[in-house]
Design an enzyme around this catalytic site. Structure first.
Site, PDB file in Angstrom:
ATOM      1  N   ALA A 252       3.568  -0.664   8.996  1.00  0.00           N
ATOM      2  CA  ALA A 252       4.264  -0.421   7.728  1.00  0.00           C
ATOM      3  C   ALA A 252       3.902   0.958   7.195  1.00  0.00           C
ATOM      4  CB  ALA A 252       3.889  -1.489   6.713  1.00  0.00           C
TER       5      ALA A 252
ATOM      6  N   ASN B  68      -3.254   9.573   2.616  1.00  0.00           N
ATOM      7  CA  ASN B  68      -2.045   9.378   1.817  1.00  0.00           C
ATOM      8  C   ASN B  68      -2.397   8.662   0.519  1.00  0.00           C
ATOM      9  OD1 ASN B  68      -0.503   6.612   1.357  1.00  0.00           O
ATOM     10  ND2 ASN B  68      -1.689   6.379   3.280  1.00  0.00           N
TER      11      ASN B  68
ATOM     12  N   PHE C  92       3.152   3.125  -2.818  1.00  0.00           N
ATOM     13  CA  PHE C  92       4.279   2.191  -2.648  1.00  0.00           C
ATOM     14  C   PHE C  92       5.599   2.813  -3.110  1.00  0.00           C
ATOM     15  CE2 PHE C  92       1.685  -2.075  -2.997  1.00  0.00           C
ATOM     16  CZ  PHE C  92       1.089  -1.794  -1.791  1.00  0.00           C
TER      17      PHE C  92
ATOM     18  N   ASN D  93       0.517  -7.370   1.259  1.00  0.00           N
ATOM     19  CA  ASN D  93      -0.315  -6.177   1.127  1.00  0.00           C
ATOM     20  C   ASN D  93      -1.038  -6.195  -0.213  1.00  0.00           C
ATOM     21  OD1 ASN D  93      -1.499  -3.658   1.151  1.00  0.00           O
ATOM     22  ND2 ASN D  93       0.364  -2.529   1.634  1.00  0.00           N
TER      23      ASN D  93
ATOM     24  N   SER E  56      -3.859  -1.831  -0.169  1.00  0.00           N
ATOM     25  CA  SER E  56      -3.634  -0.394  -0.321  1.00  0.00           C
ATOM     26  C   SER E  56      -4.534   0.145  -1.427  1.00  0.00           C
ATOM     27  CB  SER E  56      -2.175  -0.113  -0.678  1.00  0.00           C
ATOM     28  OG  SER E  56      -2.019   1.242  -1.074  1.00  0.00           O
TER      29      SER E  56
ATOM     30  N   ASN F 233      -3.916   2.783  -3.128  1.00  0.00           N
ATOM     31  CA  ASN F 233      -3.126   3.757  -3.888  1.00  0.00           C
ATOM     32  C   ASN F 233      -2.351   3.177  -5.060  1.00  0.00           C
ATOM     33  OD1 ASN F 233      -3.901   5.858  -2.065  1.00  0.00           O
ATOM     34  ND2 ASN F 233      -2.438   5.020  -0.601  1.00  0.00           N
ATOM     35  N   THR F 234      -2.497   1.878  -5.314  1.00  0.00           N
ATOM     36  CA  THR F 234      -1.946   1.257  -6.514  1.00  0.00           C
ATOM     37  C   THR F 234      -3.129   0.769  -7.340  1.00  0.00           C
ATOM     38  OG1 THR F 234       0.104   0.569  -5.417  1.00  0.00           O
ATOM     39  CG2 THR F 234      -0.533  -0.622  -7.416  1.00  0.00           C
TER      40      THR F 234
ATOM     41  N   LYS G 114      -2.744  -8.502   5.073  1.00  0.00           N
ATOM     42  CA  LYS G 114      -3.270  -7.198   5.502  1.00  0.00           C
ATOM     43  C   LYS G 114      -4.504  -6.870   4.679  1.00  0.00           C
ATOM     44  CE  LYS G 114      -1.870  -2.611   6.971  1.00  0.00           C
ATOM     45  NZ  LYS G 114      -0.702  -1.740   7.240  1.00  0.00           N
TER      46      LYS G 114
ATOM     47  N   ASN H  11      -5.959  -1.944   6.915  1.00  0.00           N
ATOM     48  CA  ASN H  11      -5.256  -0.914   6.150  1.00  0.00           C
ATOM     49  C   ASN H  11      -6.064   0.388   6.208  1.00  0.00           C
ATOM     50  OD1 ASN H  11      -3.449   0.300   4.252  1.00  0.00           O
ATOM     51  ND2 ASN H  11      -3.145  -1.695   3.292  1.00  0.00           N
TER      52      ASN H  11
ATOM     53  N   THR I 282      -0.448   6.627  12.441  1.00  0.00           N
ATOM     54  CA  THR I 282      -0.941   8.003  12.514  1.00  0.00           C
ATOM     55  C   THR I 282      -0.973   8.501  13.955  1.00  0.00           C
ATOM     56  OG1 THR I 282      -2.274   7.610  10.528  1.00  0.00           O
ATOM     57  CG2 THR I 282      -2.831   9.548  11.844  1.00  0.00           C
TER      58      THR I 282
END
Length: 346
Positions: A66, A115, A119, A175, A178, A180-181, A221, A250, A324
């Site tokens: 993803a 990154n 989302f 998910n 992550s 990043n949230t 995940k 992740n 990646t």
């Protein structure tokens, strides 16, 4: 050709811009009839590669993780590079722009990426319209919550995405890992995670009954930054909620032993790529051994070569995913992995 011509040109440009350029190029070449050429170059067809995992038959065990095709734009075209499955998303109920740019950074010396996309996606309902066309490949639907949704209401967002995607994907990925949230990883704690997964499982069973027994597996995940005790909690949660498997792992918030400059490595966000390889393999092995292989595991993190992929399979992964590594090594990596699996009879 990719590593010596295409990648050097791409790496001269901003990585997020390159992402969209590559999508346009793949779409263009597919429209002018190059799909067959791509399949001839990259697809390895062999019955020995087939895997049956959580009730689904995969043509081969190598998937696209993803984050690459967030909005389900190119899943069929990407299958021409030899993937056995493609995971879309992370999708949220409402469209969201994600975090401010610049938010994607290459760490070339480490074969890594940082990154903090957040989302960014066009919302689950737009993706559903694209998913209505025929699938050439198994599709996973990676789902999350909107940034503005408080954690106490997160289940509502996951259910919206689940309902919208049920008839259009082959499996689901929850998910909660992550980085990043803001606050999202708090949902990995035992109590909220158990509640979330139980609710989704109950919801899934209702759909299964309505669809004459059609089941859509639910996977979790997880982050690579979990402690051993937290990983033991994950094993317990999978058992108690009866979900179908785990994706390990992740991106990481760790920044150990990186070769790239401090300017790059101090950027906030999730780190993916080669530096994650050992930790993700450790997590896979821990889960497989401590659970006595009680559930399937999809291994992802730092796969840059066929040897890396084999290592994860031997550690206990049933399937693997790349992202990646696909950026750094190109589509030939998929073929190399599948050929190595055949050669080593894994």
């Amino acid at each position: 050709m990719y590593k010596f011509l295409i990648r050097p040109l791409f790496f001269l440009l901003d990585p997020e811009r390159v992402h969209y350029i590559s999508f346009k190029l793949i779409k263009f070449f597919s429209k002018i009839g190059m799909s067959g050429v791509f399949r001839l170059l990259f697809v390895v067809k062999d019955k020995r590669l087939e895997r049956e995992v959580f009730g689904l038959k995969f043509e081969n065990p190598v998937g696209l993780a993803a984050g690459f095709d967030k909005n389900a734009v190119l899943y069929n075209e990407l299958s021409n590079f030899g993937f056995g499955f493609v995971e879309i998303g992370t999708l949220t109920p409402k469209p969201q722009e994600g975090n401010p740019k610049k938010r994607l950074f290459r760490l070339k010396a480490d074969k890594a990426i940082i990154n903090r996309m957040g989302f960014n996606n066009n919302g689950v309902f737009e993706a559903v319209e694209r998913l209505k066309k025929e699938h050439k490949v198994l599709i996973g639907g990676n789902i999350g919550k909107n940034k503005v949704t408080p954690n106490k209401d997160a289940i509502k967002d996951y259910l919206v995405c689940f309902d919208a995607l049920f008839d259009h994907v082959d499996y689901f990925v929850v998910n909660v890992s992550s980085p990043n949230t803001p606050g999202l990883r708090e949902l990995q704690d035992k109590e909220p995670l158990t509640a979330l997964l139980k609710e989704l499982k109950i919801h899934s069973q209702k759909y299964t009954e309505k669809r004459n027994g059609v089941n859509k597996p639910i996977l979790l995940k997880i982050a690579p930054d979990l402690s051993d005790s937290q990983l033991l909690d994950i094993i317990s949660i999978v058992a108690s909620t009866k979900i179908d498997g785990v994706i390990a792992t992740n991106t990481t918030i760790e920044r150990k032993n990186l070769k790239s400059s401090l300017v790059d490595t101090e950027e906030k966000g999730g780190l993916s790529g080669k530096p994650l390889k050992n930790r993700s393999t450790e997590v896979i092995r821990f889960l497989a051994e401590k659970s006595n292989k009680a559930f399937p595991i999809i291994g992802v993190g730092g796969i840059n070569s066929a040897e890396d992929a084999i290592e994860k399979l031997k550690a206990g992964a049933d399937l693997i995913q790349i992202w990646t590594g696909f950026v750094y090594e190109g589509p030939a990596l998929v073929k190399k992995i599948n050929k190595a699996i055949l050669e080593q009879n894994i």
